[in-house]
Design a protein around this motif. Structure first.
Motif, PDB file in Angstrom:
ATOM      1  N   ARG A 121      10.075   6.106  -4.854  1.00  0.00           N
ATOM      2  CA  ARG A 121       9.652   4.730  -4.555  1.00  0.00           C
ATOM      3  C   ARG A 121       8.145   4.661  -4.372  1.00  0.00           C
ATOM      4  O   ARG A 121       7.490   3.717  -4.834  1.00  0.00           O
ATOM      5  N   THR A 127       6.478   5.074  -7.857  1.00  0.00           N
ATOM      6  CA  THR A 127       6.648   3.860  -8.662  1.00  0.00           C
ATOM      7  C   THR A 127       5.619   2.805  -8.281  1.00  0.00           C
ATOM      8  O   THR A 127       5.103   2.079  -9.144  1.00  0.00           O
ATOM      9  N   ARG A 128       5.289   2.707  -7.002  1.00  0.00           N
ATOM     10  CA  ARG A 128       4.366   1.682  -6.525  1.00  0.00           C
ATOM     11  C   ARG A 128       2.947   2.210  -6.339  1.00  0.00           C
ATOM     12  O   ARG A 128       2.100   1.524  -5.771  1.00  0.00           O
ATOM     13  N   ASN A 129       2.700   3.448  -6.809  1.00  0.00           N
ATOM     14  CA  ASN A 129       1.363   4.033  -6.745  1.00  0.00           C
ATOM     15  C   ASN A 129       0.834   4.077  -5.310  1.00  0.00           C
ATOM     16  O   ASN A 129      -0.308   3.709  -5.022  1.00  0.00           O
ATOM     17  N   ILE A 130       1.677   4.565  -4.410  1.00  0.00           N
ATOM     18  CA  ILE A 130       1.289   4.725  -3.002  1.00  0.00           C
ATOM     19  C   ILE A 130       1.245   6.214  -2.698  1.00  0.00           C
ATOM     20  O   ILE A 130       2.148   6.965  -3.058  1.00  0.00           O
ATOM     21  N   THR A 181       2.805  -1.881   2.304  1.00  0.00           N
ATOM     22  CA  THR A 181       1.552  -1.291   1.828  1.00  0.00           C
ATOM     23  C   THR A 181       1.379  -1.652   0.348  1.00  0.00           C
ATOM     24  O   THR A 181       2.272  -1.393  -0.470  1.00  0.00           O
ATOM     25  N   PRO A 182       0.260  -2.249  -0.043  1.00  0.00           N
ATOM     26  CA  PRO A 182       0.057  -2.644  -1.451  1.00  0.00           C
ATOM     27  C   PRO A 182      -0.157  -1.427  -2.344  1.00  0.00           C
ATOM     28  O   PRO A 182      -0.469  -0.329  -1.864  1.00  0.00           O
ATOM     29  N   PRO A 183       0.012  -1.580  -3.667  1.00  0.00           N
ATOM     30  CA  PRO A 183      -0.231  -0.480  -4.601  1.00  0.00           C
ATOM     31  C   PRO A 183      -1.648   0.083  -4.413  1.00  0.00           C
ATOM     32  O   PRO A 183      -2.601  -0.651  -4.158  1.00  0.00           O
ATOM     33  N   GLY A 184      -1.738   1.400  -4.543  1.00  0.00           N
ATOM     34  CA  GLY A 184      -3.014   2.059  -4.329  1.00  0.00           C
ATOM     35  C   GLY A 184      -3.261   2.408  -2.877  1.00  0.00           C
ATOM     36  O   GLY A 184      -4.277   3.021  -2.558  1.00  0.00           O
ATOM     37  N   ALA A 220       5.050  -6.583  -1.079  1.00  0.00           N
ATOM     38  CA  ALA A 220       4.368  -5.620  -1.937  1.00  0.00           C
ATOM     39  C   ALA A 220       5.316  -4.902  -2.865  1.00  0.00           C
ATOM     40  O   ALA A 220       4.943  -4.507  -3.968  1.00  0.00           O
ATOM     41  N   ASP A 221       6.575  -4.694  -2.466  1.00  0.00           N
ATOM     42  CA  ASP A 221       7.498  -3.968  -3.343  1.00  0.00           C
ATOM     43  C   ASP A 221       8.456  -4.908  -4.055  1.00  0.00           C
ATOM     44  O   ASP A 221       9.441  -4.481  -4.637  1.00  0.00           O
TER      45      ASP A 221
END
Length: 472
Positions: free
Chosen positions: A327, A330-333, A366-369, A417-418
């Motif tokens: 997960r 996928t969200r670039n976290i 938490t947003p991507p990145g 965010a997700d």
């Protein structure tokens, strides 16, 4: 307070039932004993005084026309000698005139008896008087001897002290014996109360009844029956939760499978986006169901008894890492773990749920990145778990309300965010589990995130009580 009143402790009621009759007996018996002891003592003093009056009467002489008293100075001195009281004497003739002696000692007008002892006053001082009447040729002659009451009062005080001292000592000894007897008799109840008070709220183990007194065993048996009924109710409730979870998850899983199959069918390209939205909604529904069931199982008023044991948090978080890694990718976290030995006393599956909800919340908002860091360790003997993220953070005004069930702040509602909204139960579950373990929960902004990341971030720290040494 009435002795029949149900209010007040049993020990107090037993003490009152035993001591009140004893006090009443003491109040009644002491005056009777005092009177019985004083009367013969006072009679002995009166007899001695009357003997002095008889001795004085033997010194009365009859002349041809008058009475005289043949009492030498030495005899007068002996008669008046007394270490405690003042002594007076007088002799009166038939006309009531003083023949010889102390004029302050007067003859009573009604002196009809031959011998008597009575109370009188000399110069306003109380005295005891003995009178002997002697028949002479000139008529009756009266010999009076009086003394003050000092030795009589001293004797009364001594008698009262001799009676009260043993009685009070007896009362004190009886009180101590009664208190000891009551404490000994009530010791099984006291130990039973202490054992129940020391138990955890959900500790429903039977109370050993074999060594309890016959009077206490019915109470213990009733408590054990109540505990057994509660255990059965808990087991039935847990069975319901398990069945409900299965029944709720099965149709959701079936719908998700059907949607995935539909998306894979030729010609379904136009429905892929709609199917994805349905899948996301079902994922959210499944997440909500899981959280509701977890909250119900964790609730101490609803869930079953939880047995505390040492929980190794480090491998538990390592297992959770694999569950959330896909997960995060996928969200670039950037999902990182900084793990150190951490072994609190607790329930393993509850601590797993606590950590999982913290990580889920962090990834959800938490947003991507962005970055999420999960850490654990021990500081000064205190085990702790911490999750930090670079999301929008939680305003100070909302930090208490965030633990309310189904409450979501403005920032969390604005950030999906997700792609799915939260249920508002994650932090409620965290607070419930932390409270069950007696842990402290700290909520604030993140402090260790690199510069340039979006948002002030959120930092949640769970500090568990220091485990006992024997637990290690």
């Amino acid at each position: 307070m009435s002795l029949r009143s149900p209010k007040g402790g049993l020990k107090r009621r037993l003490l009152l039932l035993m001591l009140v009759p004893l006090a009443v007996l003491l109040v009644i018996s002491t005056p009777l004993d005092y009177r019985n002891a004083v009367q013969p003592t006072m009679a002995a003093f009166d007899l001695a005084l009357l003997n002095n009056a008889l001795a004085l009467s033997s010194e009365i002489k009859t002349d041809s026309d008058a009475l005289s008293v043949d009492l030498q100075s030495q005899a007068d001195k002996i008669l008046r000698t007394d270490s405690e009281d003042l002594v007076a004497w007088a002799v009166y003739d038939a006309k009531g005139e003083l023949v010889r002696g102390d004029p302050g000692l007067r003859l009573r007008p009604d002196a009809g008896r031959m011998r008597e002892v009575y109370d009188d006053l000399i110069d306003h001082r109380p005295v005891r008087v003995a009178r002997v009447t002697l028949s002479t040729t000139l008529g009756p002659a009266h010999a009076l001897v009086a003394e003050t009451l000092n030795k009589r009062e001293r004797a009364q005080r001594n008698i009262l002290t001799a009676l009260l001292a043993p009685s009070l000592l007896l009362v004190i000894l009886t009180l101590l014996i009664v208190i000891y007897a009551v404490n000994t008799a009530l010791k099984p109840l006291t130990e039973l109360r202490a054992e129940i008070e020391q138990r955890a709220p959900r500790d429903l183990r039977p109370i050993p009844a074999a060594h309890q007194p016959d009077e206490v065993q019915p109470l213990v048996n009733s408590l054990n029956r109540l505990f057994d009924q509660q255990r059965q109710a808990d087991a039935a409730q847990q069975a319901f939760f398990a069945n409900a979870a299965h029944q709720l998850r099965t149709p959701v899983a079936g719908l998700m499978a059907q949607i995935e199959l539909a998306q894979m069918q030729p010609g379904a390209i136009g429905e892929i986006e709609r199917g994805q939205r349905l899948t996301d909604s079902l994922d959210q529904l499944k997440h909500l169901i899981d959280q509701i069931l977890t909250l119900a199982r964790a609730d101490p008023q609803l869930g079953s008894s939880h047995v505390m044991a040492v929980v190794a948090v480090e491998p538990l978080l390592e297992q959770l890492a694999s569950s959330f890694l896909d997960r995060a990718l996928t969200r670039n976290i950037d999902l990182g773990f900084d793990l150190a030995p951490c072994s609190p006393m607790g329930v393993e599956w509850l601590i797993r749920e606590l950590a999982a909800n913290l990580i889920d919340n962090a990834l959800r908002y938490t947003p991507p990145g962005g970055q999420v860091t999960v850490s654990c360790g021990t500081l000064g003997g205190t085990p702790w778990i911490r999750v930090e993220d670079s999301g929008p953070g939680i305003p100070a005004a909302d930090r208490e309300r965030v633990f309310e069930r189904f409450w979501r702040g403005a920032s969390s509602r604005a950030v999906d965010a997700d792609g799915t909204g939260g249920s508002g139960l994650g932090m409620a579950i965290v607070r419930e589990i932390a409270d069950m373990h007696g842990a402290q929960l700290e909520l604030g902004h993140a402090h260790t995130l690199p510069a340039g990341l979006i948002g002030p971030g959120t930092r949640v720290t769970i500090s568990f009580p220091t485990p006992p040494r024997s637990a290690g």
